[in-house]
Write a protein that holds these residues in place. Sequence first.
Motif, short mmCIF file in Angstrom:
data_model
loop_
_atom_site.label_atom_id
_atom_site.label_comp_id
_atom_site.label_asym_id
_atom_site.label_seq_id
_atom_site.Cartn_x
_atom_site.Cartn_y
_atom_site.Cartn_z
N LYS A 106 71.63 6.00 -4.14
CA LYS A 106 72.52 6.24 -3.91
C LYS A 106 72.51 6.96 -2.25
O LYS A 106 71.54 7.98 -2.85
CB LYS A 106 73.10 7.50 -4.57
CG LYS A 106 74.53 8.02 -5.03
CD LYS A 106 75.30 9.37 -5.53
CE LYS A 106 75.06 8.95 -6.49
NZ LYS A 106 75.76 9.76 -7.69
N TYR A 165 69.00 10.13 0.03
CA TYR A 165 68.46 8.48 -0.82
C TYR A 165 68.39 9.42 -1.83
O TYR A 165 67.43 9.72 -1.99
CB TYR A 165 67.93 8.01 -0.02
CG TYR A 165 68.24 6.69 0.99
CD1 TYR A 165 68.33 7.79 2.09
CD2 TYR A 165 68.34 5.49 1.38
CE1 TYR A 165 68.65 7.19 3.79
CE2 TYR A 165 68.80 5.16 2.17
CZ TYR A 165 68.97 5.81 3.47
OH TYR A 165 69.16 4.85 5.16
N SER A 166 68.75 8.79 -2.46
CA SER A 166 68.44 9.59 -4.60
C SER A 166 68.42 8.22 -4.92
O SER A 166 69.19 7.43 -5.06
CB SER A 166 69.00 10.09 -5.33
OG SER A 166 69.77 11.35 -4.28
N GLU A 167 67.33 7.92 -6.26
CA GLU A 167 67.83 7.04 -7.65
C GLU A 167 68.81 7.57 -8.78
O GLU A 167 68.73 8.10 -8.52
CB GLU A 167 66.45 7.12 -7.75
CG GLU A 167 66.24 5.88 -9.09
CD GLU A 167 64.96 6.22 -10.08
OE1 GLU A 167 63.53 6.42 -9.82
OE2 GLU A 167 65.10 5.44 -11.03
N VAL A 168 69.33 6.12 -8.76
CA VAL A 168 70.93 6.58 -9.80
C VAL A 168 70.79 6.86 -11.14
O VAL A 168 70.01 6.14 -10.86
CB VAL A 168 71.54 5.58 -9.63
CG1 VAL A 168 73.04 5.81 -10.53
CG2 VAL A 168 72.33 6.12 -8.31
N VAL A 169 70.20 7.77 -11.99
CA VAL A 169 69.19 8.08 -13.25
C VAL A 169 70.12 7.59 -14.26
O VAL A 169 70.23 7.23 -15.10
CB VAL A 169 68.76 9.90 -12.80
CG1 VAL A 169 68.07 10.26 -14.78
CG2 VAL A 169 67.86 9.97 -11.93
N VAL A 170 71.72 8.46 -13.61
CA VAL A 170 72.93 7.99 -15.12
C VAL A 170 74.41 7.70 -14.29
O VAL A 170 74.32 8.93 -13.04
CB VAL A 170 73.10 9.43 -15.64
CG1 VAL A 170 74.18 9.46 -16.59
CG2 VAL A 170 71.71 9.73 -16.89
N GLU A 171 74.45 6.66 -14.02
CA GLU A 171 75.06 6.66 -13.26
C GLU A 171 76.74 6.47 -13.18
O GLU A 171 77.52 7.34 -12.83
CB GLU A 171 75.53 4.61 -13.03
CG GLU A 171 76.90 3.97 -11.43
CD GLU A 171 76.62 3.55 -12.01
OE1 GLU A 171 76.63 2.07 -13.19
OE2 GLU A 171 77.88 2.08 -11.33
N ARG A 172 77.22 6.82 -14.43
CA ARG A 172 78.09 8.12 -15.76
C ARG A 172 77.51 7.74 -16.79
O ARG A 172 77.64 6.53 -17.60
CB ARG A 172 79.29 6.96 -15.43
CG ARG A 172 80.20 5.77 -15.15
CD ARG A 172 81.51 5.64 -14.84
NE ARG A 172 82.83 6.37 -15.81
CZ ARG A 172 83.80 6.78 -15.82
NH1 ARG A 172 84.20 5.93 -14.19
NH2 ARG A 172 84.11 7.03 -16.23
#
Lengths: 108, 108
Positions: free
Chosen positions: B3, B98-105
Amino acid sequence: MIKVTVMYPYAEGARFDHDYYRTRHMPLVKARLGSACAYYTVDQGLHGMTPDAPPAFVAMCAFICDSAEGYEAAMKEHRAEVLGDIANYTDIVPVVQYSEVVVERSDR
Amino acid sequence: MIKVTVMYPYAEGARFDHDYYRTRHMPLVKARLGSACAYYTVDQGLHGMTPDAPPAFVAMCAFICDSAEGYEAAMKEHRAEVLGDIANYTDIVPVVQYSEVVVERSDR
């Protein structure tokens, strides 16, 4: 629809247990919020504008809810438990903000 | 999944045209990113931890993408056009991370 975003500012040497946050803390908060929260998101900060710059936030999460009033009412009863769990994964004081969801996701 | 989050810090008296941002700028960026971006989100800051505190960010958006490399490659060709459009809606310099998506939803 509103979003409560919780952001943990990057600080050199600060502690943040991403595994605990994902597997324990966030499910706990969702359980306490119940139907006041539709769903949440979790991000782990990688880097800033360039790959060698630290991210502004080491972690960010968002609670997507029907209303701020619903979120507040649900959180009110469980605030001590939720805040008390923070020390289990970090020593960073988070920044919290309430936003209006303008575009929930552009492809829907 | 990563993200790219773009955050516009609140500043007293700063200019931000939320309508232009939603209807012109964000669709422009998505069009230029093409398939490198799965979708985007847009938030408008309401307030901070308490209703009388200003939000940390007046607006935030996120581009959800398969990879940072894909985002960068697509953005590289259109950076001048995208950055040149910013003055049309704000005079605030955004914070990008910039982030890593850990929980998208959490509900999917």
